[in-house]
Design an enzyme around this catalytic site. Sequence first.
Site, PDB file in Angstrom:
ATOM      1  N   SER A 145      60.687  27.634 118.472  1.00 29.69           N
ATOM      2  CA  SER A 145      60.870  26.328 117.837  1.00 29.69           C
ATOM      3  C   SER A 145      59.732  25.353 118.103  1.00 29.69           C
ATOM      4  O   SER A 145      59.484  24.460 117.289  1.00 29.69           O
ATOM      5  CB  SER A 145      62.213  25.713 118.266  1.00 29.69           C
ATOM      6  OG  SER A 145      62.336  25.702 119.664  1.00 29.69           O
ATOM      7  N   HIS A 197      59.715  20.785 122.056  1.00 30.49           N
ATOM      8  CA  HIS A 197      59.668  20.323 120.676  1.00 30.49           C
ATOM      9  C   HIS A 197      58.671  19.176 120.510  1.00 30.49           C
ATOM     10  O   HIS A 197      57.926  19.121 119.529  1.00 30.49           O
ATOM     11  CB  HIS A 197      61.050  19.882 120.222  1.00 30.49           C
ATOM     12  CG  HIS A 197      62.031  21.002 120.110  1.00 30.49           C
ATOM     13  ND1 HIS A 197      63.376  20.808 119.880  1.00 30.49           N
ATOM     14  CD2 HIS A 197      61.868  22.352 120.203  1.00 30.49           C
ATOM     15  CE1 HIS A 197      63.995  21.984 119.829  1.00 30.49           C
ATOM     16  NE2 HIS A 197      63.097  22.925 120.027  1.00 30.49           N
TER      17      HIS A 197
END
Length: 207
Positions: A145, A197
């Site tokens: 991610s 992230h």
Amino acid sequence: MRPNIVTEAGLPTRVSQWWEGIPFLTSAIVIICGVIYLVCLLTGYDSFEEICFWPLAVIHKFQVYRIYTSVIFHGSLLHVMFNMLALVPLGSELERLMGSVRLLYIMILLAISNAFLHLLIAFLVAHNPFHPSQYLMNECAIGFSGILFSLIVIETSLSGAQSRSIFGLFNVPAKWYPWILLVIFQVLMSNVSLLGHLCGILSGFAC
């Protein structure tokens, strides 16, 4: 006179056509991550602390292999499915624009820059003179991610779009799109790496 009979393609056919439309590199990453998760599942391997991105181990033990092992391993079926389903449209679009070799090169650079930023921020937090904390140094991040967030930033920039849809529910200005996704995932999903992230977004802007 016989009527014209129109039949719809069955699910296997539609899935096959969908898969054939995915460019080489994107489909290769999906296969690699999927096979790795399947092997882990069948062998019962769950020692993710050995391969996750663990800043303390990277700095003190120089385990730089974690930069890449942490990207291709996933912690659960939902984790790998969600990341790969997000990668397919995003990676396919960028691969058609850039070509497979260039996109692979960018992904390799993104993995390195994400890791560098991750280490830098974790180190600064751990050694700041005001409120030092070792929490980020001991965080064990895993999954694709971080690179996905980088690719979101890059694809949004290349597309020239002025707004982006959030899950088809509402539109937001394109420049805020990755940041809003960051907040949504952090609020709605437990046990996700905020720093991973965030570093993905920062690397995307740098790229």
